[in-house]
Design a protein around this motif. Structure first.
Motif, PDB file in Angstrom:
ATOM      1  N   GLY A 329     -11.087  -0.239   4.521  1.00 21.96           N
ATOM      2  CA  GLY A 329     -10.176  -0.994   3.585  1.00 21.96           C
ATOM      3  C   GLY A 329      -8.829  -0.294   3.650  1.00 21.96           C
ATOM      4  O   GLY A 329      -7.721  -0.888   3.676  1.00 21.96           O
ATOM      5  N   ALA A 330      -8.673   0.948   3.791  1.00 20.39           N
ATOM      6  CA  ALA A 330      -7.440   1.676   3.816  1.00 20.39           C
ATOM      7  C   ALA A 330      -6.832   1.395   5.096  1.00 20.39           C
ATOM      8  O   ALA A 330      -5.469   1.196   5.073  1.00 20.39           O
ATOM      9  CB  ALA A 330      -7.589   3.189   3.548  1.00 20.39           C
ATOM     10  N   LEU A 331      -7.327   1.445   6.320  1.00 23.50           N
ATOM     11  CA  LEU A 331      -6.775   1.148   7.480  1.00 23.50           C
ATOM     12  C   LEU A 331      -6.074  -0.273   7.309  1.00 23.50           C
ATOM     13  O   LEU A 331      -5.212  -0.538   8.045  1.00 23.50           O
ATOM     14  CB  LEU A 331      -7.652   1.388   8.538  1.00 23.50           C
ATOM     15  N   THR A 332      -6.995  -1.235   6.851  1.00 22.56           N
ATOM     16  CA  THR A 332      -6.714  -2.671   6.919  1.00 22.56           C
ATOM     17  C   THR A 332      -5.328  -2.693   6.280  1.00 22.56           C
ATOM     18  O   THR A 332      -4.318  -3.456   6.402  1.00 22.56           O
ATOM     19  CB  THR A 332      -7.743  -3.433   6.528  1.00 22.56           C
ATOM     20  N   ALA A 333      -5.204  -2.170   4.862  1.00 26.00           N
ATOM     21  CA  ALA A 333      -4.046  -2.246   3.914  1.00 26.00           C
ATOM     22  C   ALA A 333      -2.957  -1.790   4.500  1.00 26.00           C
ATOM     23  O   ALA A 333      -1.814  -2.535   4.572  1.00 26.00           O
ATOM     24  CB  ALA A 333      -4.451  -1.467   2.563  1.00 26.00           C
ATOM     25  N   LEU A 334      -2.889  -0.673   5.080  1.00 23.83           N
ATOM     26  CA  LEU A 334      -1.733  -0.152   5.909  1.00 23.83           C
ATOM     27  C   LEU A 334      -1.202  -0.996   6.889  1.00 23.83           C
ATOM     28  O   LEU A 334       0.026  -1.342   7.170  1.00 23.83           O
ATOM     29  CB  LEU A 334      -1.891   1.356   6.337  1.00 23.83           C
ATOM     30  N   TYR A 335      -2.415  -1.400   7.872  1.00 23.83           N
ATOM     31  CA  TYR A 335      -1.713  -2.269   9.153  1.00 23.83           C
ATOM     32  C   TYR A 335      -1.211  -3.394   8.796  1.00 23.83           C
ATOM     33  O   TYR A 335      -0.102  -3.985   9.186  1.00 23.83           O
ATOM     34  CB  TYR A 335      -3.158  -2.666   9.801  1.00 23.83           C
ATOM     35  N   ALA A 336      -1.861  -4.270   7.603  1.00 21.03           N
ATOM     36  CA  ALA A 336      -1.357  -5.456   7.152  1.00 21.03           C
ATOM     37  C   ALA A 336       0.097  -5.493   6.703  1.00 21.03           C
ATOM     38  O   ALA A 336       1.076  -6.404   6.754  1.00 21.03           O
ATOM     39  CB  ALA A 336      -2.366  -6.145   6.314  1.00 21.03           C
ATOM     40  N   ALA A 337       0.208  -4.174   5.862  1.00 18.38           N
ATOM     41  CA  ALA A 337       1.540  -4.244   5.205  1.00 18.38           C
ATOM     42  C   ALA A 337       2.745  -3.971   6.112  1.00 18.38           C
ATOM     43  O   ALA A 337       3.749  -4.459   6.137  1.00 18.38           O
ATOM     44  CB  ALA A 337       1.465  -3.058   4.218  1.00 18.38           C
ATOM     45  N   ILE A 338       2.505  -3.406   7.190  1.00 13.39           N
ATOM     46  CA  ILE A 338       3.351  -2.832   8.297  1.00 13.39           C
ATOM     47  C   ILE A 338       3.736  -4.216   8.932  1.00 13.39           C
ATOM     48  O   ILE A 338       4.830  -4.322   9.420  1.00 13.39           O
ATOM     49  CB  ILE A 338       2.768  -1.723   9.212  1.00 13.39           C
ATOM     50  N   VAL A 339       2.624  -4.984   9.284  1.00 11.03           N
ATOM     51  CA  VAL A 339       2.916  -6.042  10.008  1.00 11.03           C
ATOM     52  C   VAL A 339       3.702  -7.097   9.287  1.00 11.03           C
ATOM     53  O   VAL A 339       4.685  -7.826   9.763  1.00 11.03           O
ATOM     54  CB  VAL A 339       1.554  -6.743  10.433  1.00 11.03           C
ATOM     55  N   ALA A 340       3.360  -7.340   8.005  1.00 10.11           N
ATOM     56  CA  ALA A 340       4.140  -8.148   6.980  1.00 10.11           C
ATOM     57  C   ALA A 340       5.740  -7.702   6.933  1.00 10.11           C
ATOM     58  O   ALA A 340       6.482  -8.710   6.615  1.00 10.11           O
ATOM     59  CB  ALA A 340       3.601  -7.968   5.636  1.00 10.11           C
ATOM     60  N   CYS A 341       6.131  -6.473   7.387  1.00 11.30           N
ATOM     61  CA  CYS A 341       7.499  -6.317   7.318  1.00 11.30           C
ATOM     62  C   CYS A 341       8.306  -6.899   8.299  1.00 11.30           C
ATOM     63  O   CYS A 341       9.491  -6.945   8.221  1.00 11.30           O
ATOM     64  CB  CYS A 341       7.589  -4.706   7.380  1.00 11.30           C
ATOM     65  N   PHE A 352      -0.439 -11.820   5.697  1.00  9.79           N
ATOM     66  CA  PHE A 352      -0.891 -10.413   5.782  1.00  9.79           C
ATOM     67  C   PHE A 352      -0.887  -9.570   4.576  1.00  9.79           C
ATOM     68  O   PHE A 352      -1.309  -8.634   4.550  1.00  9.79           O
ATOM     69  CB  PHE A 352       0.306  -9.749   6.973  1.00  9.79           C
ATOM     70  N   SER A 353      -0.152 -10.087   3.794  1.00 12.19           N
ATOM     71  CA  SER A 353       0.083  -9.646   2.430  1.00 12.19           C
ATOM     72  C   SER A 353      -1.148  -9.738   1.834  1.00 12.19           C
ATOM     73  O   SER A 353      -2.051  -9.027   1.040  1.00 12.19           O
ATOM     74  CB  SER A 353       1.020 -10.492   1.475  1.00 12.19           C
ATOM     75  N   THR A 354      -1.870 -10.997   2.081  1.00 18.39           N
ATOM     76  CA  THR A 354      -3.274 -11.194   1.424  1.00 18.39           C
ATOM     77  C   THR A 354      -4.273 -10.355   2.076  1.00 18.39           C
ATOM     78  O   THR A 354      -5.181  -9.509   1.163  1.00 18.39           O
ATOM     79  CB  THR A 354      -3.788 -12.420   1.877  1.00 18.39           C
ATOM     80  N   ILE A 355      -4.169  -9.961   3.260  1.00 16.22           N
ATOM     81  CA  ILE A 355      -5.108  -8.874   3.974  1.00 16.22           C
ATOM     82  C   ILE A 355      -5.096  -7.691   3.279  1.00 16.22           C
ATOM     83  O   ILE A 355      -5.918  -7.023   3.185  1.00 16.22           O
ATOM     84  CB  ILE A 355      -4.929  -9.215   5.554  1.00 16.22           C
ATOM     85  N   SER A 356      -3.824  -7.284   3.138  1.00 12.52           N
ATOM     86  CA  SER A 356      -3.269  -5.901   2.446  1.00 12.52           C
ATOM     87  C   SER A 356      -3.992  -5.861   1.104  1.00 12.52           C
ATOM     88  O   SER A 356      -4.677  -4.930   0.642  1.00 12.52           O
ATOM     89  CB  SER A 356      -1.870  -5.599   2.499  1.00 12.52           C
ATOM     90  N   GLN A 357      -3.789  -6.845   0.372  1.00 11.15           N
ATOM     91  CA  GLN A 357      -4.142  -6.802  -1.115  1.00 11.15           C
ATOM     92  C   GLN A 357      -5.854  -6.886  -1.111  1.00 11.15           C
ATOM     93  O   GLN A 357      -6.394  -6.313  -2.151  1.00 11.15           O
ATOM     94  CB  GLN A 357      -3.542  -8.087  -1.837  1.00 11.15           C
TER      95      GLN A 357
END
Length: 675
Positions: A329-341, A352-357
């Protein structure tokens, strides 16, 4: 509770699917839309009645001592393997299933209503297959409702697969569009691969526990503050012995039960788009935007979270599996948040925001421990599931209104739309404030509880998730400013000025925005907890504010405000700062823009390794060895048949001649044997 209402909750969407699917083409477009929306509206009312009756009528959902927290409304035998191993179809009502009834029906009704406006253009021309679209929406709603009220894990798996089939149909709704067809197949294949692990996990779990029933599986362990699990009943005691003794064998350093729970979580990883099974979700945006709001923001993708929550007492008995959930979960949250930027497609940013949340919710469940605030992480994860469903559906539907007005998903075609679409502007801003965690919007309360749970588990996870929360506020306000500010909107020649959409599209935005403003004040700690114990001594409108851990809340609020301030400086007005940032970190920007090349990695593994190195040799062996041997046998049989076909020529003289020769040979053999 009278079972007629729960039965209707499942029966109405199923009937709507059958009616619209079989007879929809004989209906006019408005009638099909009204029928589908009305059916889901009635289902929503019944779901609200069921949930409110359960939570507020004195039903035994809040356990104190020996009071049970689950209520099986009905449960019918279907397949029986042994005396205890029986698959049943039923309706289980408990805090999390009651919560999901509210979430699913609310979002589904809003999407049904919204689609009446979205699925036709500015000239009033309806989308081809409109009736089919509503049939698929009803099928999906039925599948998701059946999943959350399942009384046993096998029933859940059946509806789990129905959800996958429904999402395939909805994502590929534009079946004449190659990208949509490809996206639907991608989603189906990736989630089926994950579901194989889920099925294996179910079989292992049921083999060693002797039951599929959630009541037997999850009522066994009740944790005290010291972490010692107390159980009652023969089935519960047997399950406890399997988990806490050497009754279950060891495989590759871990107990078989740990492997079973990890494999079950693998199914959740697929549905909830966790690394490395996340690649289907961004491409699933090829479906109509209401589909994105329904499937990929509020319901289907939280099925994985719901699965872990449903089996949470078992995961508590195998904390190694919870640690794995936290890491993923932690790796996915960080990855998706970076990509969403760095994304330019507004639906992909939200994807990607959904994936992170969703990863936030997984982390919250993973860090939940009974010894810290009565397992606050469990309550926080489900609380965030509830609030996120509302404001993420709001954001997706706002994106749909923007796309409907502009005709493009690319934010570079938008800019400055606040003057043209004031209702969409205000509701989108509310959604951004909620997901960023700004007080008093819903996301502030649920996200703060998650950070509190992380703080109680590990400082590493607290800092990690706080950073991800800051990134969330940054990329959402980046998107907000690029759409509604940045520079004046340019109306191209021959195009009309953008404007807010008709009431069928605007009303859901207003309702969801209102919910996003007040949902954070719901006293969730006295409604949904992992063991049913109330977390608050008294309840009022300000209960959540009064019980905040302000040392965590203030820091998270400051992080969010700082991130919003940075986004404001960079994106409110057109300036060279974003380009300078891109040049400062070109490699990170390029990797993020290309989603860290996960799709390319999968293509390399599948095409270069699996297809070329594995499938091609197997295909050669199949064609030349298997098919060759079969062809050789057929050739020999054919030659032999040509050689002996004269024996059945129909010529009487030939038959007499053969008979005579045979009789002479038989006589000769007889004489030889007698001699």
């Amino acid at each position: 509770m009278d079972p007629i209402i729960p039965i209707l909750i499942l029966a109405i969407p199923l009937c709507m699917f059958l009616v619209l699917g079989l007879f929809g083409n004989k209906m006019s477009h408005p009638i099909a839309g009204i029928l589908g929306t009305a059916g889901m509206g009635v289902t929503m009312v019944l779901a609200y009645i069921t949930a409110f009756t359960y939570f507020f009528s004195g039903a035994p959902q809040f356990i104190d001592g020996d009071v049970h927290l689950q209520n099986i409304v009905f449960n019918q035998d279907w397949l029986q393997f042994t005396d205890s191993l029986v698959i049943r179809l039923g309706f289980l009502l408990d805090p999390i299933s009651a919560l999901m009834l509210v979430v699913i029906t609310t979002i589904s009704f809003m999407v049904h209503l919204y689609s009446n406006g979205y699925m036709r253009d500015h000239h009033g021309v309806w989308e081809t297959g409109f009736q089919r679209f509503y049939a698929f929406l009803s099928l999906f709603s039925f599948s998701m409702l059946g999943l959350v009220v399942a009384t046993n894990i096998f029933q859940m798996y059946i509806f789990w697969e129905l959800v996958g089939a429904s999402s395939y149909l909805l994502i590929g709704f534009y079946y004449t569009k190659p990208s949509a067809v490809s996206a639907s197949k991608k989603a189906f294949i990736v989630t089926r691969f994950a579901d194989l692990g889920f099925l294996i996990g179910i079989l292992i779990l049921s083999f060693y526990t002797g039951t599929f029933n959630f009541t037997d599986l999850t009522s066994a362990p009740v944790a005290g503050m010291d972490g010692v699990y107390q159980v009652s009943g023969e089935t519960a005691a047997g399950i406890r012995n399997i988990f806490q003794t050497s009754a279950a064998p060891i495989f590759m350093g871990g107990s078989v039960m740990t492997w079973a729970l990890v494999l079950i979580f693998m199914g959740g990883m697929g549905k909830s788009a966790m690394l490395p099974l996340h690649i289907w979700l961004p491409d699933a945006m090829e479906g109509p935007t209401p589909v994105s709001a329904l499937i990929h923001a509020a319901t289907m993708v939280v099925a994985g979270v719901y699965l872990v929550a449903r089996l949470f007492p078992l995961y508590l008995m195998e904390v190694t599996s919870l640690d794995i959930i936290v890491v993923v979960g932690a790796l996915t949250a960080l990855y998706a948040a970076i990509v969403a930027c760095t994304q330019v497609d507004i639906k992909r940013v939200l994807a990607f925001s959904t994936i992170s949340q969703i990863a936030f919710m997984m982390v919250s469940l993973g860090v939940a421990r009974p010894e810290f605030h009565h397992g606050i992480g469990y309550m926080a994860g489900m609380f965030h599931l509830f609030t996120h469903a509302m404001f993420k559906a709001l954001l997706f539907l706002c994106a749909g209104a923007l796309i409907h007005a502009i005709g493009s998903n690319d934010y570079t075609d938008m800019h400055g739309l606040r003057k043209y679409m004031p209702v969409t502007h205000i509701t989108f801003l509310i959604g951004c404030l909620a997901i960023a965690g700004i007080i008093p919007f819903a996301g502030f309360f649920s996200k703060d509880e998650i950070l509190t749970a992380c703080f109680g588990n590990s400082m590493v996870w607290y800092i990690w998730m706080s950073f991800v929360a800051g990134l969330t506020a940054f990329y959402m306000f980046r998107l907000y400013y690029l759409i509604f500010w940045w520079k004046e909107h340019k109306i191209h020649e021959g195009h009309h000025a953008p404007h807010d959409q008709p009431w069928t599209m605007t009303l859901p935005l207003v309702v969801l925005a209102a919910i996003s403003c007040v949902a954070g004040f719901v006293p969730f700690g006295n409604l949904v907890t992992w063991n049913g114990h109330n977390m608050f001594d008294h309840v009022s409108f300000l209960t959540n504010l009064e019980n905040l851990d302000w040392s965590v809340a203030v820091i998270s609020l400051l992080v969010a405000v700082a991130a919003i301030a940075l986004a404001t400086v960079m994106y409110k007005k057109e300036n060279p700062m974003p380009e300078r940032m891109r040049r400062l970190m070109p490699n990170l920007w390029r990797w993020s823009r290309n989603r860290f090349y996960w799709d390319e990695l999968y293509m390399f593994i599948t095409h270069k390794i699996i297809f070329n190195l594995i499938c091609r040799p197997i295909a050669w062996f199949d064609r030349h060895i298997i098919d060759g041997s079969m062809d050789g046998m057929a050739y020999l049989a054919q030659r032999a048949s040509y050689a002996i076909r004269g024996l059945q020529s129909g010529n009487i003289q030939m038959y007499v001649w053969v008979y005579l020769i045979g009789a002479l040979l038989l006589g000769a053999v007889t004489v030889i044997c007698l001699i």
